[in-house]
Motif scaffolding. Structure first.
Motif, PDB file in Angstrom:
ATOM      1  N   SER A 102      25.504 -28.156  22.094  1.00 30.37           N
ATOM      2  CA  SER A 102      26.630 -29.064  21.930  1.00 30.37           C
ATOM      3  C   SER A 102      27.675 -28.646  22.953  1.00 30.37           C
ATOM      4  O   SER A 102      27.541 -27.584  23.577  1.00 30.37           O
ATOM      5  N   PRO A 103      28.737 -29.446  23.165  1.00 31.71           N
ATOM      6  CA  PRO A 103      29.769 -29.002  24.109  1.00 31.71           C
ATOM      7  C   PRO A 103      30.527 -27.776  23.627  1.00 31.71           C
ATOM      8  O   PRO A 103      31.280 -27.179  24.394  1.00 31.71           O
ATOM      9  N   TYR A 104      30.314 -27.385  22.377  1.00 25.32           N
ATOM     10  CA  TYR A 104      31.095 -26.303  21.794  1.00 25.32           C
ATOM     11  C   TYR A 104      30.309 -25.002  21.616  1.00 25.32           C
ATOM     12  O   TYR A 104      30.892 -23.919  21.688  1.00 25.32           O
ATOM     13  N   PHE A 105      29.009 -25.081  21.374  1.00 26.92           N
ATOM     14  CA  PHE A 105      28.241 -23.889  21.048  1.00 26.92           C
ATOM     15  C   PHE A 105      26.944 -23.839  21.865  1.00 26.92           C
ATOM     16  O   PHE A 105      26.357 -24.862  22.199  1.00 26.92           O
ATOM     17  N   ALA A 106      26.536 -22.585  22.158  1.00 24.31           N
ATOM     18  CA  ALA A 106      25.267 -22.339  22.847  1.00 24.31           C
ATOM     19  C   ALA A 106      24.627 -21.101  22.246  1.00 24.31           C
ATOM     20  O   ALA A 106      25.297 -20.253  21.640  1.00 24.31           O
ATOM     21  N   TRP A 107      23.317 -20.993  22.403  1.00 24.18           N
ATOM     22  CA  TRP A 107      22.645 -19.730  22.116  1.00 24.18           C
ATOM     23  C   TRP A 107      22.169 -19.139  23.432  1.00 24.18           C
ATOM     24  O   TRP A 107      21.920 -19.846  24.410  1.00 24.18           O
ATOM     25  N   ARG A 108      22.048 -17.831  23.481  1.00 24.23           N
ATOM     26  CA  ARG A 108      21.640 -17.156  24.710  1.00 24.23           C
ATOM     27  C   ARG A 108      20.841 -15.908  24.360  1.00 24.23           C
ATOM     28  O   ARG A 108      21.168 -15.187  23.423  1.00 24.23           O
ATOM     29  N   LEU A 109      19.784 -15.655  25.120  1.00 22.06           N
ATOM     30  CA  LEU A 109      19.043 -14.398  25.077  1.00 22.06           C
ATOM     31  C   LEU A 109      19.358 -13.660  26.366  1.00 22.06           C
ATOM     32  O   LEU A 109      19.040 -14.150  27.454  1.00 22.06           O
ATOM     33  N   GLU A 110      20.015 -12.503  26.255  1.00 24.84           N
ATOM     34  CA  GLU A 110      20.435 -11.749  27.437  1.00 24.84           C
ATOM     35  C   GLU A 110      19.872 -10.347  27.382  1.00 24.84           C
ATOM     36  O   GLU A 110      19.894  -9.676  26.343  1.00 24.84           O
ATOM     37  N   GLY A 111      19.372  -9.872  28.524  1.00 26.24           N
ATOM     38  CA  GLY A 111      18.909  -8.499  28.657  1.00 26.24           C
ATOM     39  C   GLY A 111      19.777  -7.730  29.640  1.00 26.24           C
ATOM     40  O   GLY A 111      20.194  -8.274  30.669  1.00 26.24           O
ATOM     41  N   GLN A 112      20.084  -6.464  29.315  1.00 27.68           N
ATOM     42  CA  GLN A 112      20.848  -5.590  30.192  1.00 27.68           C
ATOM     43  C   GLN A 112      20.154  -4.241  30.273  1.00 27.68           C
ATOM     44  O   GLN A 112      19.436  -3.846  29.345  1.00 27.68           O
ATOM     45  N   GLY A 113      20.387  -3.538  31.351  1.00 27.35           N
ATOM     46  CA  GLY A 113      19.787  -2.214  31.490  1.00 27.35           C
ATOM     47  C   GLY A 113      20.416  -1.407  32.599  1.00 27.35           C
ATOM     48  O   GLY A 113      21.058  -1.944  33.505  1.00 27.35           O
ATOM     49  N   GLY A 114      20.236  -0.089  32.500  1.00 26.80           N
ATOM     50  CA  GLY A 114      20.755   0.816  33.515  1.00 26.80           C
ATOM     51  C   GLY A 114      20.759   2.244  33.017  1.00 26.80           C
ATOM     52  O   GLY A 114      20.402   2.531  31.868  1.00 26.80           O
ATOM     53  N   ALA A 115      21.169   3.169  33.880  1.00 25.07           N
ATOM     54  CA  ALA A 115      21.307   4.580  33.510  1.00 25.07           C
ATOM     55  C   ALA A 115      22.656   4.796  32.840  1.00 25.07           C
ATOM     56  O   ALA A 115      23.644   4.140  33.161  1.00 25.07           O
ATOM     57  N   LYS A 116      22.711   5.736  31.865  1.00 25.17           N
ATOM     58  CA  LYS A 116      23.934   6.053  31.128  1.00 25.17           C
ATOM     59  C   LYS A 116      24.249   7.540  31.308  1.00 25.17           C
ATOM     60  O   LYS A 116      23.361   8.383  31.149  1.00 25.17           O
ATOM     61  N   HIS A 117      25.522   7.836  31.620  1.00 22.12           N
ATOM     62  CA  HIS A 117      25.970   9.217  31.771  1.00 22.12           C
ATOM     63  C   HIS A 117      27.080   9.490  30.771  1.00 22.12           C
ATOM     64  O   HIS A 117      27.899   8.613  30.480  1.00 22.12           O
ATOM     65  N   TRP A 118      27.124  10.745  30.260  1.00 19.52           N
ATOM     66  CA  TRP A 118      28.186  11.132  29.334  1.00 19.52           C
ATOM     67  C   TRP A 118      28.484  12.612  29.481  1.00 19.52           C
ATOM     68  O   TRP A 118      27.617  13.427  29.789  1.00 19.52           O
ATOM     69  N   ASN A 119      29.730  12.968  29.303  1.00 20.57           N
ATOM     70  CA  ASN A 119      30.151  14.356  29.413  1.00 20.57           C
ATOM     71  C   ASN A 119      29.767  15.132  28.160  1.00 20.57           C
ATOM     72  O   ASN A 119      29.911  14.651  27.038  1.00 20.57           O
ATOM     73  N   ILE A 120      29.306  16.359  28.376  1.00 20.96           N
ATOM     74  CA  ILE A 120      28.949  17.221  27.238  1.00 20.96           C
ATOM     75  C   ILE A 120      30.072  18.232  27.019  1.00 20.96           C
ATOM     76  O   ILE A 120      31.028  17.977  26.311  1.00 20.96           O
ATOM     77  N   THR A 121      30.028  19.368  27.647  1.00 23.93           N
ATOM     78  CA  THR A 121      31.076  20.393  27.581  1.00 23.93           C
ATOM     79  C   THR A 121      31.133  21.129  28.910  1.00 23.93           C
ATOM     80  O   THR A 121      30.147  21.190  29.650  1.00 23.93           O
ATOM     81  N   ASN A 122      32.312  21.699  29.199  1.00 26.75           N
ATOM     82  CA  ASN A 122      32.483  22.533  30.387  1.00 26.75           C
ATOM     83  C   ASN A 122      32.037  21.819  31.666  1.00 26.75           C
ATOM     84  O   ASN A 122      31.425  22.427  32.555  1.00 26.75           O
ATOM     85  N   GLY A 123      32.326  20.551  31.752  1.00 22.91           N
ATOM     86  CA  GLY A 123      31.970  19.808  32.949  1.00 22.91           C
ATOM     87  C   GLY A 123      30.511  19.435  33.056  1.00 22.91           C
ATOM     88  O   GLY A 123      30.083  18.874  34.067  1.00 22.91           O
ATOM     89  N   GLN A 124      29.715  19.776  32.045  1.00 23.62           N
ATOM     90  CA  GLN A 124      28.299  19.427  32.076  1.00 23.62           C
ATOM     91  C   GLN A 124      28.114  17.956  31.669  1.00 23.62           C
ATOM     92  O   GLN A 124      28.903  17.418  30.898  1.00 23.62           O
ATOM     93  N   MET A 125      27.082  17.330  32.183  1.00 18.63           N
ATOM     94  CA  MET A 125      26.869  15.898  31.971  1.00 18.63           C
ATOM     95  C   MET A 125      25.447  15.637  31.504  1.00 18.63           C
ATOM     96  O   MET A 125      24.485  16.207  32.051  1.00 18.63           O
TER      97      MET A 125
END
Length: 390
Positions: free
Chosen positions: A80-103
């Motif tokens: 409709s002009p107001y609503f849509a459905w969508r199937l979307e895929g995303q991906g990539g590498a994830k980085h996060w800090n641990i402690t003492n500058g370690q990742m």
């Protein structure tokens, strides 16, 4: 809705015009509400984009979050002009800090099913050529994460657990800004926040919810264009009024004929009838059969008209008919409409010959597609019309 209203009006006119002719169609109280609909092949879209993402997970000693590249692709449909459905895929590498500058880092791929809302069409009126739109969305999905490294930099025994891969089922919400480049191409910028349980990075400590924030930019390709058909019953009131006038004229002619017949009978003696040989020729109530859009199936309402034509032919054995099919010019190409009108004529021909036993030699078929439009209102041209052979 369109066909239902028109059929109701037309059926009422036929009933009153050919049977008792007691009333016409009341169109003064018809609600003037516009309804939008899409064709099955229109308003599909494919999205391709790229951008960045950041994970908000356990991070006891730093407020700095690592930003990584992220990619996405999706497809869906505006139903409709107001609503849509969508199937979307995303991906990539994830980085996060641990402690003492370690990742730590891992890889993740997700698929989301979203419901999208066009805010401007809902609040500002439908406009398929609007240059800028804001589209909030919500969704649910599934995420597969793998390649968690490193696992020897922290005390796993006291702070969490480690696995080689992980399945998660998050909820998400976001907003998309869409810029119309043409009828078939849009540019979009999108932000999505995806909410996980406390195991997205494979460690269950700290905050109870892990969050992945992604920002994408890219292009949306609109298959079949981005446009919607509209229908308002009040657009047909003038046409129905003209039919009402025809009913009223027929009613007047009927009254005049009845008065003349009564006067003639009053002047004649009533003879004794010893042998009655009166042949009553029946005429069809309506020499047309209407069809739904893109259909060659005869509806239950229109089967009555085919039956009446069959009765007319049985009562008039010397009469032959031509069955001519048409299609409306607003939908389909000329070649497609020609084939559609042929199927419509064939459907009526088959019902007359197979169900009602009409001799096929008394019927001829023709198809004019959308090259010929018998009616000024295009929706009435999805029709089969009966005529006498020339």
């Amino acid at each position: 809705m369109k066909k239902t209203l028109l059929l109701a009006g037309f059926a009422t006119i036929l009933a009153v015009g050919t049977a008792s002719a007691q009333s016409t169609v009341d169109i003064d109280n018809v609600p003037c509400h516009t309804t939008y609909y899409t064709l099955p092949q229109n308003n599909w879209f494919i999205e391709v984009g790229g951008g960045i993402s950041a994970t908000f997970v356990e991070n006891p000693e730093s407020r700095h979050h690592q930003i990584t590249a992220n990619y996405g692709v999706g497809f869906g449909k505006w139903f409709s002009p107001y609503f849509a459905w969508r199937l979307e895929g995303q991906g990539g590498a994830k980085h996060w800090n641990i402690t003492n500058g370690q990742m730590g880092h891992f890889k993740a791929a997700s698929a989301n099913i979203d419901i999208m809302w066009d805010m401007f069409n809902s609040l500002g009126g439908v406009n398929s050529e609007r240059v800028f739109s804001i589209i909030p969305f919500i969704g649910v999905g599934a995420t597969y994460a793998w390649d968690y490294t490193p696992t020897d930099m922290i005390n796993i025994e006291s702070h969490g657990h480690a696995k080689k891969n992980n399945w998660l089922f998050p909820a998400s919400a976001g907003i998309q800004f869409r810029f119309r480049l043409s009828q078939y191409v849009d540019f979009f910028a999108q932000a999505r926040a995806t909410f996980y349980g406390d195991s997205y990075n494979d460690f269950v400590i700290g905050r109870p919810v892990d969050i992945d924030l992604s920002c994408l930019g890219g292009f949306s390709f609109n298959i079949g264009g981005r446009d919607f058909r509209s229908f308002n019953p009040c657009n047909y009131t003038d046409y129905i009024r003209s039919l009402n006038e025809q009913v009223n004229n027929l009613r007047g002619e009927l009254a005049t004929t009845a008065a003349a017949l009564a006067a003639a009978e009053a002047q004649l003696p009533c003879p004794e009838v010893t042998e009655q040989a009166v042949i009553i020729e029946q005429a069809p109530l309506l020499a047309t059969v209407r069809f739904r859009i893109n259909s060659a199936r005869i509806s239950n309402e229109e089967k009555v008209n085919v039956y009446n034509v069959a009765e007319y032919l049985k009562a008039n054995p010397d009469q032959n008919l031509v069955i001519t099919g048409y299609a409306d010019r607003d939908t389909g190409t000329s070649s497609y409409n020609m084939a559609l009108s042929q199927r419509r004529a064939q459907a009526v021909y088959d019902m007359l010959t197979k169900e009602y036993g009409i001799d096929p030699s008394r019927l001829a078929m023709a198809a004019d597609g959308s090259d010929v439009q018998p009616y000024d209102v295009n929706n009435w041209n999805r029709i089969v019309i009966f005529s006498n052979p020339e």
